[in-house]
Structures are given as C-alpha cells and as structure tokens.
Design a protein around this motif. Structure first.
Motif, PDB file in Angstrom:
ATOM      1  N   UNK A  50      33.500  40.367  49.708  1.00 44.49           N
ATOM      2  CA  UNK A  50      33.996  38.977  49.596  1.00 44.49           C
ATOM      3  C   UNK A  50      34.806  38.553  50.816  1.00 44.49           C
ATOM      4  N   UNK A  51      34.701  37.282  51.196  1.00 42.30           N
ATOM      5  CA  UNK A  51      35.402  36.780  52.380  1.00 42.30           C
ATOM      6  C   UNK A  51      36.912  36.886  52.221  1.00 42.30           C
ATOM      7  N   UNK A  52      37.383  36.515  51.034  1.00 35.20           N
ATOM      8  CA  UNK A  52      38.821  36.520  50.768  1.00 35.20           C
ATOM      9  C   UNK A  52      39.045  37.161  49.393  1.00 35.20           C
ATOM     10  N   UNK A  53      40.014  38.050  49.323  1.00 35.99           N
ATOM     11  CA  UNK A  53      40.295  38.726  48.064  1.00 35.99           C
ATOM     12  C   UNK A  53      41.773  38.595  47.734  1.00 35.99           C
ATOM     13  N   UNK A  54      42.072  38.210  46.487  1.00 38.12           N
ATOM     14  CA  UNK A  54      43.448  38.176  46.012  1.00 38.12           C
ATOM     15  C   UNK A  54      43.609  39.354  45.060  1.00 38.12           C
ATOM     16  N   UNK A  55      44.046  40.502  45.589  1.00 37.92           N
ATOM     17  CA  UNK A  55      44.018  41.744  44.808  1.00 37.92           C
ATOM     18  C   UNK A  55      44.850  41.665  43.537  1.00 37.92           C
ATOM     19  N   UNK A  56      46.042  41.070  43.623  1.00 33.52           N
ATOM     20  CA  UNK A  56      46.922  41.010  42.464  1.00 33.52           C
ATOM     21  C   UNK A  56      46.331  40.212  41.316  1.00 33.52           C
ATOM     22  N   UNK A  57      45.498  39.261  41.640  1.00 29.28           N
ATOM     23  CA  UNK A  57      44.888  38.401  40.616  1.00 29.28           C
ATOM     24  C   UNK A  57      43.465  38.819  40.310  1.00 29.28           C
ATOM     25  N   UNK A  58      42.991  39.827  40.996  1.00 28.63           N
ATOM     26  CA  UNK A  58      41.597  40.275  40.879  1.00 28.63           C
ATOM     27  C   UNK A  58      40.642  39.092  41.008  1.00 28.63           C
ATOM     28  N   UNK A  59      40.888  38.314  42.048  1.00 26.05           N
ATOM     29  CA  UNK A  59      40.055  37.151  42.326  1.00 26.05           C
ATOM     30  C   UNK A  59      39.375  37.333  43.681  1.00 26.05           C
TER      31      UNK A  59
END
Ligand SMILES: [Zn+2]
Length: 143
Positions: A50-59
């Motif tokens: 994925x281009x951008x990952x928000x690890x804390x939100x699993x997004x």
C-alpha cells in the motif's frame, strides 16, 4: 490564502513528471499530516504494498491513477486508440491485482481505502472524507 494554495497546486502539477513521491500521493500525505494521522509509506511486506499505511489504525491507503487502475470516471475511460487491446489488458491486470491485494489485506484485518487521482480535484471534499474515515477507525494513541 488563495495565492498559497494556487502556488502549491501549480508546483504539484509541475512535479508530477518526476519521482514517485510527488503529486497525488503527496497531496494525500499532506492531508493526513494536517489531520494529525501518523503514517508509513510503501510497506512492501503487506499485500499490494500500500502507498500509505496507518499502522495504529490498521488502515491501508492506495492512491490510484484513474487510467492505470481502471477507475469508473471520464479519465479512467480515456484509453489510447493505438494499442487499445494492450492497454485494456494492462489495466485489467492492475485491477485484478488491486482486488486481490484488498482481499488479502482484509483477511489480515486491515481496512482498505482507495483514493483516486480524480478525487484530488476536490481537495476539501477529499479531506472531509479522510477525516470521517479516520474517525471511524480506532486510534493508536487516544488520550
Ligand atoms: Zn477517476
């Protein structure tokens, strides 16, 4: 304010010719920063990297070019006349890969958000959409 925005937009368009980290993806990253989201880039260890990952939100966020990823919009429908079959097959392969990646991410518990290049024409609308998306996902560091 208007001047700053125009300048920013103009340089984004000019930078589009260059590297991977410019243009639509950069605009999305700026929005996420403004929204206070913490993200990582190009996670190769995840399905579809994925281009951008928000690890804390699993997004996981993909920023897709409308033509290359077969978006259902005017720009996505603009197939070059020369080598039409070649381009259509290429786009179909990309679309299939995107669907597979989204399914694999989902199976690993990730939420997937796809942002299309054409959506960046309405930056305010897209920022709103991202804000409500972030509100729906759980925070990693809620006070
Ligand atoms: Zn589109």
């Amino acid at each position: 304010m208007t001047d700053v925005y125009d300048k920013e937009k103009r340089s984004a368009v000019m930078a589009r010719v260059g590297s991977k980290d410019t243009s639509p993806e950069m605009a999305v990253r700026r929005m996420l920063t403004r929204l206070g989201a913490r993200y990582r880039l190009h996670r190769k260890d995840l399905p579809g990297s994925p281009d951008i990952v928000l690890p804390g939100r699993k997004l996981a966020i993909f920023v897709h070019g409308c033509f290359w990823h077969g978006h259902d919009c005017a720009r996505g429908a603009r197939v070059p006349k020369a080598n039409r079959d070649y381009w259509l097959a290429k786009v179909a392969r990309n679309t299939a890969r995107d669907e597979k990646a989204a399914a694999a991410l989902g199976a690993e518990g990730w939420a997937v958000e796809t942002i299309w290049e054409c959506e960046l024409k309405d930056e305010a609308g897209l920022a709103d959409r991202l804000a409500s998306r972030l509100a729906l996902t759980s925070r990693d560091s809620a006070p």
